[in-house]
Design a protein around this motif. Structure first.
Motif, short mmCIF file in Angstrom:
data_model
loop_
_atom_site.label_atom_id
_atom_site.label_comp_id
_atom_site.label_asym_id
_atom_site.label_seq_id
_atom_site.Cartn_x
_atom_site.Cartn_y
_atom_site.Cartn_z
N CYS A 101 25.68 29.65 -12.48
CA CYS A 101 25.94 28.20 -12.73
C CYS A 101 27.20 27.67 -12.35
O CYS A 101 27.67 26.65 -11.76
CB CYS A 101 25.44 27.68 -13.90
N ASN A 102 28.23 28.46 -12.70
CA ASN A 102 29.81 28.15 -12.58
C ASN A 102 30.05 28.09 -11.00
O ASN A 102 30.53 27.03 -10.59
CB ASN A 102 30.69 29.38 -13.02
N GLY A 103 29.20 28.91 -10.18
CA GLY A 103 29.50 28.66 -8.64
C GLY A 103 28.81 27.40 -8.22
O GLY A 103 29.25 27.14 -7.13
N ILE A 104 27.92 26.91 -8.92
CA ILE A 104 27.06 25.83 -8.50
C ILE A 104 27.90 24.55 -8.96
O ILE A 104 28.22 23.70 -8.20
CB ILE A 104 25.65 25.70 -8.86
N VAL A 105 28.35 24.59 -10.14
CA VAL A 105 29.06 23.47 -10.70
C VAL A 105 30.23 23.25 -10.05
O VAL A 105 30.70 22.14 -9.84
CB VAL A 105 29.15 23.64 -12.27
N ASP A 106 31.36 24.07 -9.78
CA ASP A 106 32.45 24.04 -9.22
C ASP A 106 32.72 23.03 -7.80
O ASP A 106 33.51 22.26 -7.70
CB ASP A 106 33.13 25.31 -8.89
N PRO A 107 31.81 23.16 -6.95
CA PRO A 107 31.55 22.34 -5.86
C PRO A 107 31.37 21.08 -6.18
O PRO A 107 31.69 19.96 -5.67
CB PRO A 107 30.70 23.01 -4.83
N MET A 108 30.23 20.69 -7.31
CA MET A 108 30.19 19.38 -7.31
C MET A 108 31.06 18.82 -8.27
O MET A 108 31.25 17.58 -8.20
CB MET A 108 28.89 19.63 -8.56
N ILE A 109 32.00 19.64 -8.97
CA ILE A 109 33.24 18.92 -9.65
C ILE A 109 34.13 18.56 -8.52
O ILE A 109 34.51 17.25 -8.48
CB ILE A 109 33.89 19.72 -10.27
N TYR A 110 34.30 19.18 -7.50
CA TYR A 110 35.12 18.66 -6.35
C TYR A 110 34.48 17.57 -5.84
O TYR A 110 35.30 16.42 -5.68
CB TYR A 110 35.26 19.70 -5.16
N ALA A 111 33.19 17.40 -5.62
CA ALA A 111 32.60 16.24 -4.77
C ALA A 111 32.34 15.05 -5.69
O ALA A 111 32.95 13.95 -5.25
CB ALA A 111 31.31 16.84 -4.44
N PHE A 112 32.45 15.06 -7.27
CA PHE A 112 32.43 14.14 -8.02
C PHE A 112 33.82 13.46 -8.20
O PHE A 112 34.05 12.40 -8.88
CB PHE A 112 31.52 14.34 -8.98
N ARG A 113 34.86 14.46 -8.18
CA ARG A 113 36.35 14.17 -8.52
C ARG A 113 37.06 13.33 -7.20
O ARG A 113 37.95 12.62 -7.55
CB ARG A 113 37.19 15.15 -9.09
N SER A 114 36.49 13.39 -6.13
CA SER A 114 37.11 12.90 -5.05
C SER A 114 36.24 11.64 -4.67
O SER A 114 35.06 11.68 -4.23
CB SER A 114 36.98 13.81 -3.66
N PRO A 115 37.08 10.36 -4.64
CA PRO A 115 36.17 9.28 -4.26
C PRO A 115 35.45 9.18 -2.69
O PRO A 115 34.38 8.64 -2.61
CB PRO A 115 37.22 8.14 -4.22
N GLU A 116 36.33 9.95 -1.83
CA GLU A 116 35.66 10.01 -0.31
C GLU A 116 34.49 10.82 -0.37
O GLU A 116 33.57 10.40 0.06
CB GLU A 116 36.83 10.76 0.23
N LEU A 117 34.61 12.18 -0.95
CA LEU A 117 33.25 12.79 -1.07
C LEU A 117 32.24 12.16 -1.84
O LEU A 117 31.03 12.23 -1.44
CB LEU A 117 33.61 14.23 -1.49
N ARG A 118 32.38 11.46 -2.86
CA ARG A 118 31.41 10.89 -3.65
C ARG A 118 30.83 9.62 -2.65
O ARG A 118 29.60 9.57 -2.73
CB ARG A 118 32.04 10.24 -4.81
N SER A 119 31.55 8.95 -2.06
CA SER A 119 30.98 7.92 -1.14
C SER A 119 30.08 8.33 0.02
O SER A 119 29.07 7.91 0.41
CB SER A 119 32.02 7.00 -0.71
N THR A 120 30.63 9.69 0.29
CA THR A 120 29.96 10.19 1.66
C THR A 120 28.63 10.81 1.02
O THR A 120 27.65 10.72 1.74
CB THR A 120 30.93 11.56 2.11
N LEU A 121 28.42 11.28 -0.14
CA LEU A 121 27.33 12.20 -0.66
C LEU A 121 26.45 10.77 -1.15
O LEU A 121 25.15 10.86 -0.87
CB LEU A 121 27.47 12.59 -2.05
N LYS A 122 27.18 9.66 -1.52
CA LYS A 122 26.17 8.37 -1.90
C LYS A 122 25.57 7.88 -0.43
O LYS A 122 24.25 7.78 -0.52
CB LYS A 122 26.93 7.21 -2.46
#
Length: 105
Positions: free
Chosen positions: A73-94
């Motif tokens: 789960c650590n390997g899965i959660v780390d990229p998600m932290i990157y994604a949700f801490r970055s506004p640009e990645l968050r908007s792209t995922l949205k």
């Protein structure tokens, strides 16, 4: 290293304090997740080394698969932290998941 030198040469007012705080918060989140995911495995290894025949330790060591799942789960959660801490990645995922982009052909 050259990027760090360029930042260090800037006047202190040119580097926003908010950016430093955001980086510190992200690093704290990463470290907390790392400890939560790897801590039980470390405890398992220590118990296996120092009290292999104690019945209480044996009970904890019987749930090794839970520790292995946390490590994965650590390997899965780390990229998600990157994604949700970055506004640009968050908007792209949205945009990707909600299909809100209007100029698709």
């Amino acid at each position: 290293r050259s990027h760090a030198k360029k930042i260090a040469s800037l006047p202190s007012s040119a580097v926003p304090q908010r950016v430093n705080l955001k980086g510190a918060i992200t690093l704290t989140i990463f470290f907390g997740v790392f400890l939560c995911c790897w801590g039980p495995f470390l405890l398992h290894i220590l118990l296996m080394k120092f009290c292999p025949f104690n019945p209480y330790c044996a009970c904890y060591m019987s749930v090794f698969h839970v520790n292995a799942t946390l490590i994965l789960c650590n390997g899965i959660v780390d990229p998600m932290i990157y994604a949700f801490r970055s506004p640009e990645l968050r908007s792209t995922l949205k945009k990707m998941f909600c299909c809100t982009r209007s100029d698709w052909n």
